[in-house]
Design a protein around this motif. Structure first.
Motif, PDB file in Angstrom:
ATOM      1  N   GLU A  75       0.827  -1.198   0.000  1.00 21.52           N
ATOM      2  CA  GLU A  75       0.000   0.000   0.000  1.00 21.52           C
ATOM      3  C   GLU A  75       0.863   1.250   0.000  1.00 21.52           C
ATOM      4  OE1 GLU A  75      -2.017  -3.043   2.832  1.00 21.52           O
ATOM      5  OE2 GLU A  75       0.008  -2.300   2.403  1.00 21.52           O
ATOM      6  N   SER A  76       0.322   2.310  -0.565  1.00 21.00           N
ATOM      7  CA  SER A  76       0.989   3.612  -0.537  1.00 21.00           C
ATOM      8  C   SER A  76      -0.056   4.703  -0.638  1.00 21.00           C
ATOM      9  CB  SER A  76       1.999   3.736  -1.691  1.00 21.00           C
ATOM     10  OG  SER A  76       1.340   3.655  -2.936  1.00 21.00           O
ATOM     11  N   GLY A  77       0.369   5.924  -0.380  1.00 26.14           N
ATOM     12  CA  GLY A  77      -0.531   7.056  -0.537  1.00 26.14           C
ATOM     13  C   GLY A  77      -1.084   7.614   0.751  1.00 26.14           C
ATOM     14  N   GLY A  78      -0.780   6.966   1.869  1.00 24.74           N
ATOM     15  CA  GLY A  78      -1.253   7.492   3.138  1.00 24.74           C
ATOM     16  C   GLY A  78      -0.527   8.762   3.532  1.00 24.74           C
ATOM     17  N   GLY A  79      -1.001   9.383   4.591  1.00 29.20           N
ATOM     18  CA  GLY A  79      -0.357  10.600   5.065  1.00 29.20           C
ATOM     19  C   GLY A  79      -1.246  11.369   6.004  1.00 29.20           C
ATOM     20  N   LEU A  80      -0.862  12.614   6.242  1.00 27.89           N
ATOM     21  CA  LEU A  80      -1.604  13.507   7.117  1.00 27.89           C
ATOM     22  C   LEU A  80      -2.397  14.487   6.272  1.00 27.89           C
ATOM     23  CD1 LEU A  80      -2.182  14.738   9.933  1.00 27.89           C
ATOM     24  CD2 LEU A  80      -0.095  16.110   9.628  1.00 27.89           C
ATOM     25  N   VAL A  81      -3.682  14.614   6.573  1.00 29.25           N
ATOM     26  CA  VAL A  81      -4.552  15.511   5.812  1.00 29.25           C
ATOM     27  C   VAL A  81      -5.535  16.165   6.774  1.00 29.25           C
ATOM     28  CG1 VAL A  81      -6.213  13.683   5.263  1.00 29.25           C
ATOM     29  CG2 VAL A  81      -6.004  15.673   3.752  1.00 29.25           C
ATOM     30  N   GLN A  82      -5.967  17.355   6.440  1.00 31.41           N
ATOM     31  CA  GLN A  82      -6.972  18.030   7.261  1.00 31.41           C
ATOM     32  C   GLN A  82      -8.361  17.477   6.977  1.00 31.41           C
ATOM     33  OE1 GLN A  82      -6.478  22.279   6.586  1.00 31.41           O
ATOM     34  NE2 GLN A  82      -5.193  22.442   8.399  1.00 31.41           N
ATOM     35  N   ALA A  83      -9.222  17.615   7.946  1.00 31.33           N
ATOM     36  CA  ALA A  83     -10.608  17.192   7.760  1.00 31.33           C
ATOM     37  C   ALA A  83     -11.195  17.899   6.539  1.00 31.33           C
ATOM     38  CB  ALA A  83     -11.428  17.511   9.003  1.00 31.33           C
ATOM     39  N   GLY A  84     -11.939  17.128   5.748  1.00 29.36           N
ATOM     40  CA  GLY A  84     -12.501  17.653   4.513  1.00 29.36           C
ATOM     41  C   GLY A  84     -11.626  17.428   3.300  1.00 29.36           C
ATOM     42  N   GLY A  85     -10.389  17.018   3.531  1.00 29.93           N
ATOM     43  CA  GLY A  85      -9.458  16.790   2.439  1.00 29.93           C
ATOM     44  C   GLY A  85      -9.612  15.425   1.801  1.00 29.93           C
ATOM     45  N   SER A  86      -8.705  15.134   0.876  1.00 26.54           N
ATOM     46  CA  SER A  86      -8.762  13.890   0.119  1.00 26.54           C
ATOM     47  C   SER A  86      -7.393  13.212   0.075  1.00 26.54           C
ATOM     48  CB  SER A  86      -9.211  14.158  -1.327  1.00 26.54           C
ATOM     49  OG  SER A  86     -10.498  14.723  -1.372  1.00 26.54           O
ATOM     50  N   GLY A  98      -1.523  -6.676   2.738  1.00 26.43           N
ATOM     51  CA  GLY A  98      -0.376  -5.796   2.734  1.00 26.43           C
ATOM     52  C   GLY A  98       0.011  -5.401   4.145  1.00 26.43           C
ATOM     53  N   GLN A  99       1.042  -4.578   4.248  1.00 25.26           N
ATOM     54  CA  GLN A  99       1.541  -4.146   5.551  1.00 25.26           C
ATOM     55  C   GLN A  99       0.805  -2.929   6.093  1.00 25.26           C
ATOM     56  OE1 GLN A  99       3.887  -5.841   7.464  1.00 25.26           O
ATOM     57  NE2 GLN A  99       3.359  -7.352   5.909  1.00 25.26           N
ATOM     58  N   GLY A 100       0.080  -2.260   5.250  1.00 25.14           N
ATOM     59  CA  GLY A 100      -0.714  -1.129   5.702  1.00 25.14           C
ATOM     60  C   GLY A 100      -0.058   0.214   5.444  1.00 25.14           C
ATOM     61  N   THR A 101      -0.889   1.249   5.360  1.00 24.02           N
ATOM     62  CA  THR A 101      -0.408   2.621   5.221  1.00 24.02           C
ATOM     63  C   THR A 101      -1.217   3.500   6.168  1.00 24.02           C
ATOM     64  OG1 THR A 101       0.058   4.411   3.644  1.00 24.02           O
ATOM     65  CG2 THR A 101      -1.956   3.149   3.266  1.00 24.02           C
ATOM     66  N   GLN A 102      -0.525   4.396   6.866  1.00 20.84           N
ATOM     67  CA  GLN A 102      -1.179   5.216   7.883  1.00 20.84           C
ATOM     68  C   GLN A 102      -1.887   6.408   7.246  1.00 20.84           C
ATOM     69  OE1 GLN A 102      -1.226   4.926  11.479  1.00 20.84           O
ATOM     70  NE2 GLN A 102      -2.758   6.559  11.219  1.00 20.84           N
ATOM     71  N   VAL A 103      -3.130   6.595   7.645  1.00 22.47           N
ATOM     72  CA  VAL A 103      -3.896   7.783   7.261  1.00 22.47           C
ATOM     73  C   VAL A 103      -4.271   8.514   8.545  1.00 22.47           C
ATOM     74  CG1 VAL A 103      -6.047   8.626   6.264  1.00 22.47           C
ATOM     75  CG2 VAL A 103      -4.781   6.781   5.132  1.00 22.47           C
ATOM     76  N   THR A 104      -3.906   9.780   8.621  1.00 27.55           N
ATOM     77  CA  THR A 104      -4.221  10.591   9.781  1.00 27.55           C
ATOM     78  C   THR A 104      -4.971  11.827   9.320  1.00 27.55           C
ATOM     79  OG1 THR A 104      -2.228   9.832  10.921  1.00 27.55           O
ATOM     80  CG2 THR A 104      -3.308  11.802  11.783  1.00 27.55           C
ATOM     81  N   VAL A 105      -6.157  12.026   9.884  1.00 23.46           N
ATOM     82  CA  VAL A 105      -6.994  13.171   9.525  1.00 23.46           C
ATOM     83  C   VAL A 105      -7.083  14.089  10.737  1.00 23.46           C
ATOM     84  CG1 VAL A 105      -9.204  13.930   8.605  1.00 23.46           C
ATOM     85  CG2 VAL A 105      -8.295  11.678   7.972  1.00 23.46           C
ATOM     86  N   SER A 106      -6.605  15.305  10.585  1.00 30.33           N
ATOM     87  CA  SER A 106      -6.626  16.263  11.684  1.00 30.33           C
ATOM     88  C   SER A 106      -7.884  17.114  11.616  1.00 30.33           C
ATOM     89  CB  SER A 106      -5.393  17.156  11.634  1.00 30.33           C
ATOM     90  OG  SER A 106      -5.391  17.916  10.431  1.00 30.33           O
ATOM     91  N   SER A 107      -8.352  17.511  12.794  1.00 27.90           N
ATOM     92  CA  SER A 107      -9.589  18.305  12.850  1.00 27.90           C
ATOM     93  C   SER A 107      -9.291  19.795  12.779  1.00 27.90           C
ATOM     94  CB  SER A 107     -10.330  17.985  14.146  1.00 27.90           C
ATOM     95  OG  SER A 107      -9.505  18.233  15.254  1.00 27.90           O
TER      96      SER A 107
END
Length: 123
Positions: free
Chosen positions: A6-17, A114-123
């Motif tokens: 997997e790839s493409g994870g990351g930190l994004v603000q609420a409402g993002g994509s 897969g091993q996983g990808t982290q997705v973090t959504v900040s408020s």
């Protein structure tokens, strides 16, 4: 054997994509149903979305319906998860999985992970 990355994870603000990708190797995934699952800290792994081997059928958890879209490109041996209107409660490690059976929301139906990808959504 099927290896999934997997790839493409990351930190994004609420409402993002974000768009997650799951690249397969070892075998073509054109005959496999594919799924996305996620696991938040302290919680059990849960179903997110699944797609049939042809891409003709898809299924979603109620919590992501209308916001997430699963798709696949068998020529590229890759599955995608487009995530829109992200919410803090979507924060989790996202896993891609492959099943030789019909697409399912049950994790036990999937033999390869897969091993996983982290997705973090900040408020």
């Amino acid at each position: 054997q099927v290896q999934l990355v997997e790839s493409g994870g990351g930190l994004v603000q609420a409402g993002g994509s974000l768009r997650l990708s799951c690249a397969a190797s070892g075998r073509t995934i054109s005959s496999y149903a594919m799924g996305w699952f996620r696991q938040a800290p302290g919680k059990e792994r849960e179903f997110v979305a699944a797609i049939s081997w042809s891409g003709g059928s898809t299924g979603y958890a109620d919590s992501v319906k209308g916001r997430f879209t699963i798709s696949r490109d068998n020529a590229k041996n890759t599955v995608y998860l487009q995530m829109n209107s992200l919410k803090p409660e979507d924060t989790a490690v996202y896993y891609c999985a492959a099943s030789i059976r019909y697409y399912s929301a049950r994790s036990v139906e999937y033999a390869y992970w897969g091993q996983g990808t982290q997705v973090t959504v900040s408020s």
